[in-house]
Design a protein around this motif. Structure first.
Motif, PDB file in Angstrom:
ATOM      1  N   ARG E  83       0.830  -1.189   0.000  1.00 25.18           N
ATOM      2  CA  ARG E  83       0.000   0.000   0.000  1.00 25.18           C
ATOM      3  C   ARG E  83       0.875   1.254   0.000  1.00 25.18           C
ATOM      4  O   ARG E  83       0.608   2.214  -0.722  1.00 25.18           O
ATOM      5  CB  ARG E  83      -0.881  -0.044   1.247  1.00 25.18           C
ATOM      6  CG  ARG E  83      -2.146   0.722   1.073  1.00 25.18           C
ATOM      7  CD  ARG E  83      -3.092   0.436   2.203  1.00 25.18           C
ATOM      8  NE  ARG E  83      -4.010   1.542   2.259  1.00 25.18           N
ATOM      9  CZ  ARG E  83      -5.249   1.447   2.675  1.00 25.18           C
ATOM     10  NH1 ARG E  83      -5.722   0.300   3.075  1.00 25.18           N
ATOM     11  NH2 ARG E  83      -6.025   2.499   2.676  1.00 25.18           N
ATOM     12  N   ARG E  86       2.341   1.666  -3.462  1.00 20.93           N
ATOM     13  CA  ARG E  86       1.421   2.163  -4.501  1.00 20.93           C
ATOM     14  C   ARG E  86       1.070   3.626  -4.310  1.00 20.93           C
ATOM     15  O   ARG E  86       0.588   4.270  -5.233  1.00 20.93           O
ATOM     16  CB  ARG E  86       0.163   1.305  -4.511  1.00 20.93           C
ATOM     17  CG  ARG E  86       0.438  -0.059  -5.099  1.00 20.93           C
ATOM     18  CD  ARG E  86      -0.818  -0.826  -5.340  1.00 20.93           C
ATOM     19  NE  ARG E  86      -0.518  -2.112  -5.934  1.00 20.93           N
ATOM     20  CZ  ARG E  86      -0.992  -3.266  -5.491  1.00 20.93           C
ATOM     21  NH1 ARG E  86      -1.793  -3.284  -4.444  1.00 20.93           N
ATOM     22  NH2 ARG E  86      -0.685  -4.381  -6.098  1.00 20.93           N
ATOM     23  N   GLN E  87       1.293   4.122  -3.098  1.00 20.61           N
ATOM     24  CA  GLN E  87       1.079   5.558  -2.923  1.00 20.61           C
ATOM     25  C   GLN E  87       2.156   6.341  -3.643  1.00 20.61           C
ATOM     26  O   GLN E  87       1.957   7.499  -3.986  1.00 20.61           O
ATOM     27  CB  GLN E  87       1.077   5.910  -1.435  1.00 20.61           C
ATOM     28  CG  GLN E  87      -0.116   5.321  -0.719  1.00 20.61           C
ATOM     29  CD  GLN E  87      -0.179   5.755   0.725  1.00 20.61           C
ATOM     30  OE1 GLN E  87       0.008   6.919   1.030  1.00 20.61           O
ATOM     31  NE2 GLN E  87      -0.431   4.808   1.612  1.00 20.61           N
ATOM     32  N   MET E  91      -0.518   4.847 -11.652  1.00 20.83           N
ATOM     33  CA  MET E  91      -0.546   4.168 -12.945  1.00 20.83           C
ATOM     34  C   MET E  91      -1.758   4.636 -13.740  1.00 20.83           C
ATOM     35  O   MET E  91      -2.847   4.798 -13.188  1.00 20.83           O
ATOM     36  CB  MET E  91      -0.593   2.656 -12.748  1.00 20.83           C
ATOM     37  CG  MET E  91      -0.667   1.884 -14.053  1.00 20.83           C
ATOM     38  SD  MET E  91       0.361   0.391 -14.002  1.00 20.83           S
ATOM     39  CE  MET E  91       0.083  -0.272 -15.637  1.00 20.83           C
ATOM     40  N   LEU E 110     -11.499   9.785  -4.066  1.00 21.37           N
ATOM     41  CA  LEU E 110     -11.662   8.505  -3.372  1.00 21.37           C
ATOM     42  C   LEU E 110     -10.389   8.043  -2.656  1.00 21.37           C
ATOM     43  O   LEU E 110     -10.387   7.848  -1.434  1.00 21.37           O
ATOM     44  CB  LEU E 110     -12.129   7.422  -4.359  1.00 21.37           C
ATOM     45  CG  LEU E 110     -12.415   6.060  -3.719  1.00 21.37           C
ATOM     46  CD1 LEU E 110     -13.664   6.118  -2.871  1.00 21.37           C
ATOM     47  CD2 LEU E 110     -12.558   4.975  -4.787  1.00 21.37           C
ATOM     48  N   ALA E 111      -9.324   7.877  -3.423  1.00 21.67           N
ATOM     49  CA  ALA E 111      -8.124   7.287  -2.827  1.00 21.67           C
ATOM     50  C   ALA E 111      -7.486   8.185  -1.754  1.00 21.67           C
ATOM     51  O   ALA E 111      -7.168   7.703  -0.666  1.00 21.67           O
ATOM     52  CB  ALA E 111      -7.119   6.935  -3.921  1.00 21.67           C
ATOM     53  N   LEU E 114      -9.508   7.728   1.404  1.00 21.32           N
ATOM     54  CA  LEU E 114      -9.422   6.429   2.069  1.00 21.32           C
ATOM     55  C   LEU E 114      -8.021   6.117   2.536  1.00 21.32           C
ATOM     56  O   LEU E 114      -7.809   5.661   3.651  1.00 21.32           O
ATOM     57  CB  LEU E 114      -9.882   5.322   1.106  1.00 21.32           C
ATOM     58  CG  LEU E 114     -11.372   5.272   0.793  1.00 21.32           C
ATOM     59  CD1 LEU E 114     -11.622   4.241  -0.300  1.00 21.32           C
ATOM     60  CD2 LEU E 114     -12.153   4.920   2.044  1.00 21.32           C
ATOM     61  N   VAL E 115      -7.062   6.352   1.659  1.00 21.63           N
ATOM     62  CA  VAL E 115      -5.718   5.861   1.939  1.00 21.63           C
ATOM     63  C   VAL E 115      -4.936   6.851   2.791  1.00 21.63           C
ATOM     64  O   VAL E 115      -4.293   6.482   3.763  1.00 21.63           O
ATOM     65  CB  VAL E 115      -4.972   5.582   0.617  1.00 21.63           C
ATOM     66  CG1 VAL E 115      -3.573   5.084   0.906  1.00 21.63           C
ATOM     67  CG2 VAL E 115      -5.746   4.571  -0.202  1.00 21.63           C
ATOM     68  N   ARG E 159      -6.598  11.748 -11.390  1.00 20.93           N
ATOM     69  CA  ARG E 159      -6.852  10.833 -10.290  1.00 20.93           C
ATOM     70  C   ARG E 159      -5.534  10.247  -9.756  1.00 20.93           C
ATOM     71  O   ARG E 159      -5.340  10.131  -8.550  1.00 20.93           O
ATOM     72  CB  ARG E 159      -7.773   9.705 -10.767  1.00 20.93           C
ATOM     73  CG  ARG E 159      -8.188   8.758  -9.682  1.00 20.93           C
ATOM     74  CD  ARG E 159      -9.198   7.749 -10.168  1.00 20.93           C
ATOM     75  NE  ARG E 159      -8.602   6.817 -11.131  1.00 20.93           N
ATOM     76  CZ  ARG E 159      -9.266   5.769 -11.640  1.00 20.93           C
ATOM     77  NH1 ARG E 159     -10.527   5.558 -11.294  1.00 20.93           N
ATOM     78  NH2 ARG E 159      -8.686   4.970 -12.498  1.00 20.93           N
ATOM     79  N   ALA E 160      -4.664   9.889 -10.681  1.00 23.17           N
ATOM     80  CA  ALA E 160      -3.371   9.344 -10.246  1.00 23.17           C
ATOM     81  C   ALA E 160      -2.550  10.414  -9.527  1.00 23.17           C
ATOM     82  O   ALA E 160      -1.920  10.149  -8.503  1.00 23.17           O
ATOM     83  CB  ALA E 160      -2.606   8.794 -11.448  1.00 23.17           C
ATOM     84  N   MET E 163      -2.821  11.358  -5.613  1.00 20.85           N
ATOM     85  CA  MET E 163      -2.098  10.648  -4.553  1.00 20.85           C
ATOM     86  C   MET E 163      -0.664  11.177  -4.436  1.00 20.85           C
ATOM     87  O   MET E 163       0.146  10.595  -3.715  1.00 20.85           O
ATOM     88  CB  MET E 163      -2.066   9.146  -4.844  1.00 20.85           C
ATOM     89  CG  MET E 163      -3.424   8.488  -4.803  1.00 20.85           C
ATOM     90  SD  MET E 163      -4.075   8.431  -3.140  1.00 20.85           S
ATOM     91  CE  MET E 163      -3.094   7.093  -2.473  1.00 20.85           C
TER      92      MET E 163
END
Ligand code: ATP
Ligand code: ATP
Ligand code: MG
Ligand code: MG
Lengths: 238, 223, 250, 216, 250
Positions: E83, E86-87, E91, E110-111, E114-115, E159-160, E163
Motif C-alpha cells: 500500500r 502504490r502511494q 498508474m 476517493l483514494a 481512504l488511503v 486521479r493518479a 495521490m
C-alpha cells in the motif's frame, strides 16, 4: 433429566396433536385445532397443573417429534404396535378407534381379496398403512399420501376408488359428500388410541397413566367420547 | 442427546430407494424433454407467433412463475377432478413438472432468441428460407447454446422440486425416503441418504446435459 | 405498375419511395438493370444505398412505386412469392452473417437443402465446388470463427451462389475487413462480374468500381443523383455534389 | 362440524399469508446477509476459500429445499441443538437463499472488468476498500433486478415450510381443504394469493431490468 | 538483492524474470530510473512492455530478481508495504478505468480520502486544482460516461496525481483514443515531464517519445534490447531488431 422434570420446571407441556383427523383433531373457522385429542391434551395439562403448547403434526412426522423431544407427548390417534414400541413408549389407551376401508356403494368389496385391481388411498406411516400393507392382496394398488388431508382429498376428488382411514374421519367425510355414495366396506383394525411418550420416560408415562386411570374412573373419558364420537368410550386396554 | 445413526436400516431398503431414484430420473427426463419443447414453442409464440396468441402465452408464463410448484401440483391432482379431469399421481406429477419447466424455459429461451443479431435473420431470409426454417435452423440452435447453462440449472431445479410429488403418492425418491422412515422411524438417516442421492443426481444431470448439449445440439463443438 | 422494358430487365424500379416513420429515406428511385450488368452504387453515408439494396430483395417494405425482379413484381404479403423472389436474388452483407453454429460446408448447403429440397449429396457437391471456386476448398469442415474475415466473406459469397441466383446484391462487403484481406474478396467479385452475373454493389472502393462496373450510380439524399459509365462519371462529374463526394474520398 | 363460507376460506388464507410474508422476509434478510459474507469470501484471492464457497453453493442448490427444511428441523435436534420450527425454517431458508444469492451476486461481480480492480489497486486501496467503494457499488446496480427476481423464488420456497409444521399459505390451504372438502376452490384461492404477492415483485424486477438497460 | 545506486534511484530493477505458467515473458530486466527521468518504452506487441510496468507497481508478481522503488524493495506478502509502495507509484491505463458510478470529482477524491485519510474539504480542493490543471475544471460533477475519451483519460491522470506519487506509469494511454483526442492527453503528459515528474511510459507515438523523453528503452522478446537518448536511438539504431521495428512503424 427426565421429561417430567422439564415439564414441571418449565410449567409447560408440549403435546403433538393432529389437525387433519376429524373429529380427533381438525380446524375450525378460526383455524384453531379442536377435537377429542385436543381436549385430551388440555385435560392432561390441567391435571398436571401446567400450561400446554399444542403442536400440529402429521402422521408421517409425529414420531420424529417425540424422538427429538420437540414434543413431550403425542396425542394423535396413535395406535400401538410392536414396531412402534421399539422406538417410543405408550401409555394406556384413552379413546376408541377403528380403521376401515370405505368406497362407493356401487363398488363390490366383500373381502380383502376384492381389493385386487383397485386403488386405495392411505396415509403414509399410519397404522392403517402398516395394516393394509400386511393384508392387502398383491393386485391392490396402495396410494400413500403425506397426511390425512391429502388422503381424504384424494378419495373425495375421485383420485382413488377406496379410502382406508379412521371410522370417525370417514363418517364426517361421508356426511359432507353425500354425492359420493360411500359406505363402510371392511374393518381393517380395531386399534384404540394411546398416548405416545419418549422411550424410557417412565416417570412421565406413570404420571399420565395415573391421570387416565383417574379420568376413566371419574367418567371424564366417557364424557369426551360422548362429546366428539357420540358414544361412550367403552372398554379400553391398559 | 445422543442418538445413534443407523444407515444400515435405511440402506437395506435399497430396492425402495432404487425405485425412487428411477422414478425421479424418469419424471425429470420426460419433463425435461417435453418442458423444454413446450418452452421453445412458447418462446416462438412470444417472439414471432401470431399476435392474438401472445397474451395467452404470457399469462401462462406469469401465472406459473408466480405460484409455487406444490400449489400447481395440488391444483392439478386435487383440484382438477372437480372439473372432471382425473389424472393419476404420476401423470399429475409429469404434467405439473412439464407445465412448470415450460414456463421457465419459455422465458430463458426467449432471452436467447432476442439476442440473435438481426443480420442472422436477414441472411437467412435473403437465402429464401421461410420464417419457420429460419427459426429452426438459424435462430434456435445458437440461442439454445447461449442459454444452455441457464436451462440446465432450471431443469435441475425442477428435478429437485419433484421431491414434493411424493406428497401426492408419486413414488419418487423423497417418497421412498418418507416411506422408509415411516416404517422404521429412521427419519434422519433416510433423509440424509435421500439428500445425498439428490446431490449426486444434480451433479450427474448437469454433467450429462452439458455433454449432451455440446454433442448434439450445437454442432458438436464448443462455442 | 409495369413498364415497357421491365419484363426483360433483371431489376426494374419505378418511383420507389420508402420512409422510416416520417423520415423519407428513398425519395423516388427509377432504375433499370439489364441482365449481366454490373452496377456500382456510391454515395455518402445515409444517402440510402443500403436501403435501396434491401428493398430489392424484400428485406424492407416500401410505400410507393413499383419494383420488379426478372419481370415479377414484389408482393410482400405473399410469403411464397417472396421466397421465389429471394431464390433469384442473393445478398452479401458487410458483416458476413455466417451461421456460427454450422460448419462452412453446412452454411452453404443449408438453403439449397431446405428451399430447393435438393439431396444432401448434391448440395455437398455444389458446396465443395463453390468453396474451391472462392479458394477455400480445404475449409469445408471449419467453423466460421476459425476463419479470417476475408475467408468468411468468401464463404458468404459461396453461400449466396449456392442458390444460383440471377442477381447478386453486395452491400459494402469489404468495409469490415482489414486492408490486407480486401483484395481476396474483390478478386472473387471481379471473377463473378466477368462471368456475366448481374451485380449491384454498394462500395467505397472507387478504383474497384471503376475497373469492374458497367455503370456507376451516385446516390444523394435518397435520390439517384447522377449516373453513367465509370470513366465518364469519375473523370467528369456533372453535379457539384458528386464532385464534392469524389473529392472527399481521394 | 363447521361450515366454511368462501369468505372464511379467503380470510383464513389471508391470515396465513402473513406467515408466508414473514418467512419470506426472514429468508431474504438472512440469505442476503449470509450471501454477502460468502460473496466477500468468494471474491478473496484465496483459492481454497473460494472452493469452499463453491461447494456450499453446490450443496444447497443441488438438494431439495424440502429435505433441507426437514433436516434442519429434526436433524439439528438430533445433534442436540434445540430448534423451534422458526429457527429451523430461518436456518434452512437462509442457507438456501444465501446459496442462490451468492451465485447471482458473484456473477455480477465477475462482470465488472478487471481494469476496475487494477485501477483501485494501483490507487493503493486495500482489498476491503476495493470491494466496498469500487466493485460492490457497480455490481449492485446490475444485481438489483435479478435479486428482486429471486425474491419471488423465496416467497414460493416458503410453501415448503409446511412440512415442518408451519401454517403458512399452503398448509392453511391443505387444512381448509380437509375441513371443507372443496379442493378446487381452496387451491384456486391459494394460487391467486401467491400470484398477488409474487406478480408485483416480478413486474418490479422487470422494470428495474428495463431501467438498467436504458442506463447503459 | 540491492545495488550501489538503487537507494537513490526512483526505480531499480535487477535481473527481473517473470513467467506466466511456463511462458517466460520477462527474461532478465535490468533498469535504473533516476528521479525526474522521463523514460519511453517501445517495442513490438507481446514484447513485455505492459508486464514490466505492471511489475513495478505490484499488479503482477515476478519470480526472480529484485525491484526497489525509491529504495524500498517490493514485498508482495505484506499488504501494508504494498500500500505504501502504490502511494508512490501512480498508474494510468489504456482503457482509463475510471469508476463509472462516481462523479469525476469523487473519482479523484476517493483514494486520498481512504488511503491518506485526508478530510473531504482538502481532497475536494486538490481534486478541483488537478482538474483545472488538466483543463477540465467544469467537469467536477460530471460522470465518466458523459465525457469524451480524451477527457476521461485526463481525469484518470488527475486521479493518479491526487495521490502525489513520485513516479507515474503510463501504459499506451492514448491508443484507445480517436486521433483527434490524442493531442490533449499528450499535452498534459508533456507538462508533467517538464515539471520533473519521474515518468515511465509505454507508447507507440514515436514523435512524442522523441520530443519528451530523456531515454528510450526498446524491448524485444522480454529483454531490454537497446536503449539510449531518443535522438541517437531513433536516428541511429544499433540492432537489426530495432531497425526493423522502426521501419515497420514509419
Ligand atoms: N431501421 C431503420 N430505422 C430508421 N431509420 C433507418 C433505419 N435504417 C436506416 N435508416 C435511416 O435511413 C437512412 C439511409 O440509411 P442507409 O443505411 O440506407 O444509408 P447508406 O447509404 O447505406 O449509408 P452507409 O454508407 O452509412 O451504410 C439513414 O438516414 C438512416 O438513419
Ligand atoms: N495474464 C496473462 N496470462 C498469460 N500470459 C500473459 C498474460 N498477460 C500477458 N501475457 C503474455 O505476456 C507477453 C507479454 O505481454 P505484454 O502485455 O506485456 O506485452 P506488451 O509488450 O504490452 O504488448 P502490447 O503492445 O500488445 O500491449 C505476451 O506474450 C502475452 O501473451
Ligand atoms: Mg449502408
Ligand atoms: Mg501492453
Amino acid at each position: 433429566e427426565t421429561a417430567l422434570d422439564n415439564i414441571q420446571k418449565a410449567k409447560l407441556i408440549k403435546i403433538a396433536i393432529p389437525t387433519d383427523f376429524p373429529p380427533y383433531g381438525f380446524v375450525g373457522i378460526d383455524l384453531k385445532p379442536q377435537g377429542l385429542d385436543i381436549d385430551m391434551a388440555n385435560y392432561i395439562a390441567t391435571k398436571m397443573g401446567v400450561k400446554v403448547e399444542l403442536m400440529p403434526v402429521t402422521s408421517a412426522n409425529r414420531i420424529a417429534y417425540l424422538q427429538t423431544k420437540k414434543a413431550d407427548l403425542v396425542i394423535s390417534t396413535l395406535g400401538k404396535n410392536p414396531e412402534r414400541e421399539k422406538v417410543i413408549d405408550f401409555t394406556s389407551a384413552y379413546s376408541p378407534f377403528f380403521q376401515a376401508i370405505y368406497g362407493a356403494k356401487t363398488l363390490s368389496v366383500k373381502s380383502m381379496n376384492d381389493l385386487a385391481g383397485k386403488t386405495v388411498a392411505v396415509t403414509r406411516g399410519a397404522i392403517e398403512d402398516q395394516e393394509l400393507t400386511k393384508v392387502a392382496p398383491a393386485g391392490a394398488e396402495l396410494k400413500r399420501f403425506e397426511d390425512n388431508n391429502a388422503t381424504v382429498s384424494a378419495y373425495v376428488s375421485g383420485q382413488t376408488q377406496l379410502l382406508a382411514t379412521g371410522a370417525s374421519v370417514a363418517g364426517v367425510m361421508m356426511q359432507k359428500n353425500p354425492q359420493l355414495n360411500a359406505e363402510y366396506k371392511l374393518l381393517l383394525k380395531d386399534s384404540p388410541n394411546f398416548i405416545g411418550v419418549g422411550k424410557g420416560e417412565d416417570a412421565l408415562r406413570t404420571k399420565v397413566n395415573a391421570i387416565i386411570a383417574e379420568a376413566k374412573k371419574s367418567g371424564d373419558i366417557d364424557k369426551m367420547a360422548q362429546k366428539w364420537l357420540g358414544r361412550p368410550a367403552g372398554q379400553l386396554p391398559e | 442427546m445422543a442418538i445413534e445413526l443407523d444407515f444400515v436400516a435405511v440402506l437395506t431398503e435399497w430396492p425402495l430407494l432404487l425405485k425412487g431414484v428411477a422414478w425421479t430420473i424418469g419424471l425429470t427426463a420426460v419433463s425435461a424433454v417435453l418442458g423444454v419443447l413446450l418452452g421453445i414453442g412458447c418462446a416462438w409464440v412470444r417472439t414471432q407467433g401470431p399476435r392474438w396468441s401472445r397474451p395467452g402465452v404470457a399469462a401462462y408464463v406469469e401465472l406459473i412463475r408466480n405460484t409455487p410448484f406444490i400449489v400447481q401440483l395440488f391444483f392439478i391432482f386435487f383440484g382438477l377432478p372437480a372439473l372432471g379431469v382425473r389424472l393419476s399421481p404420476e401423470w399429475s406429477s409429469v404434467i405439473a413438472m412439464v407445465i412448470n419447466l415450460g414456463a421457465y424455459s419459455a422465458e430463458i429461451v426467449r432471452a436467447g432468441i432476442q439476442t440473435t443479431p438481426a443480420g442472422q435473420i436477414e441472411a437467412a431470409m435473403s437465402l429464401a428460407l421461410s420464417r419457420m426454417q429460419t427459426f429452426v435452423h438459424v435462430v434456435l440452435p445458437p440461442a439454445l447454446q447461449r442459454v444452455w447453462p441457464a436451462l440446465v440449472s432450471q431443469i435441475i431445479i425442477v428435478m429437485l422440486g419433484s421431491a414434493v410429488c411424493g406428497q401426492i403418492s408419486t413414488e419418487e425418491l423423497s417418497f421412498a425416503a418418507n416411506l422408509i422412515q415411516s416404517r422404521n422411524f429412521r427419519a434422519f438417516e433416510a433423509f440424509i441418504v435421500a439428500t445425498a442421492i439428490y446431490l449426486l443426481l444434480s451433479i450427474a444431470t448437469r454433467a450429462t446435459l452439458n455433454w449432451f448439449g455440446q454433442r448434439f445440439l450445437f454442432g458438436g463443438r464448443r462455442g | 405498375m409495369s413498364n415497357a422494358d421491365s419484363s426483360t430487365a433483371a431489376v426494374a424500379i419505378t418511383g420507389l419511395r420508402k420512409s422510416y416513420g416520417s423520415n423519407e429515406v428513398l425519395k423516388g428511385i427509377d432504375l433499370q438493370v439489364q441482365p449481366g450488368e454490373v452496377i456500382a452504387i456510391i454515395g455518402k453515408s445515409g444517402s440510402g444505398k443500403s436501403t435501396l439494396l434491401r428493398c430489392i430483395n424484400g428485406l424492407e417494405t416500401f410505400q410507393h412505386g413499383s419494383l420488379t425482379v426478372q419481370g415479377q413484381p414484389l408482393v410482400y404479403d405473399d410469403p411464397a412469392a417472396m421466397r421465389t423472389l429471394r431464390q433469384q436474388v442473393g445478398m452479401i452483407f458487410q458483416s458476413f452473417n455466417l451461421f456460427p453454429h454450422l460448419t462452412v460446408g453446412k452454411n452453404i448447403q443449408l438453403a439449397p437443402g431446405l428451399v430447393k429440397r435438393l439431396a444432401a449429396t448434391e448440395t455437398e457437391a455444389t458446396a465443395r465446388r463453390l468453396l474451391a471456386r472462392v479458394g477455400l476448398a480445404e475449409k469445408f469442415d471449419a467453423f466460421p470463427d476459425q476463419l479470417s474475415g476475408g475467408q468468411q466473406q468468401r464463404v458468404a459469397i459461396a453461400r449466396a451462389l449456392a442458390m444460383s441466383p440471377g442477381i447478386l446484391l453486395c452491400d459494402e462487403i469489404t468495409s469490415a475487413l482489414d486492408p490486407e484481406l480486401v483484395g481476396e474478396v474483390l478478386a472473387v467479385v471481379e471473377s463473378l462480374a466477368q462471368e456475366g452475373m448481374t451485380l449491384l454493389m454498394v462500395t467505397h472502393e472507387m478504383n474497384f468500381a471503376r475497373k469492374v462496373s458497367d455503370r456507376v450510380i451516385f446516390m444523394h439524399q435518397g435520390r439517384v443523383h447522377e449516373q453513367g459509365a465509370p470513366d465518364a462519371l469519375f473523370s467528369n462529374p456533372q453535379t457539384p455534389e458528386l464532385r464534392q463526394f469524389l473529392a472527399s474520398i481521394h | 362440524m363447521v361450515e366454511f363460507s368462501l369468505w372464511d376460506i379467503v380470510s383464513n388464507l389471508l391470515l396465513a399469508a402473513r406467515w408466508t410474508l414473514v418467512l419470506s422476509l426472514i429468508a431474504f434478510v438472512g440469505g442476503g446477509l449470509v450471501g454477502l459474507a460468502l460473496l466477500v469470501v468468494r471474491t478473496t484471492p484465496n483459492r481454497s476459500l473460494q472452493q469452499a464457497v463453491a461447494l456450499y453453493v453446490q450443496l444447497f442448490q443441488g438438494t431439495p429445499l424440502l429435505m433441507q427444511l426437514f433436516l434442519a428441523y429434526f436433524g439439528m435436534a438430533m445433534l442436540g441443538v434445540e430448534t423451534s420450527a422458526w429457527t429451523a425454517a430461518a436456518v434452512a431458508l437462509t442457507l438456501y437463499s444465501s446459496a442462490f444469492l451468492t451465485e447471482i451476486w458473484h456473477g455480477c461481480v465477475k462482470s465488472i472488468g478487471k481494469g476496475q480492480w487494477e485501477a483501485a489497486q494501483s490507487l493503493a486501496l486495500n482489498f476491503g476498500e476495493q470491494l466496498r467503494y469500487v466493485i460492490f457499488p457497480q455490481a449492485a446496480r446490475i444485481a438489483v433486478a435479478p435479486t428482486v427476481g429471486f425474491l419471488v423464488q423465496v416467497v414460493k420456497g416458503t410453501a415448503l415450510a409446511s412440512v415442518i409444521g408451519f401454517v403458512e399459505l399452503t398448509k392453511a390451504g391443505t387444512m381448509i381443504t380437509n375441513a371443507t372438502f372443496k379442493p378446487f376452490v381452496v387451491y384456486s384461492c391459494v394460487a391467486v394469493l401467491y400470484f398477488l404477492i409474487c406478480y408485483p415483485i416480478s413486474l418490479y424486477a422487470r422494470s428495474l431490468e428495463g431501467k438498467f438497460h436504458v442506463q447503459r
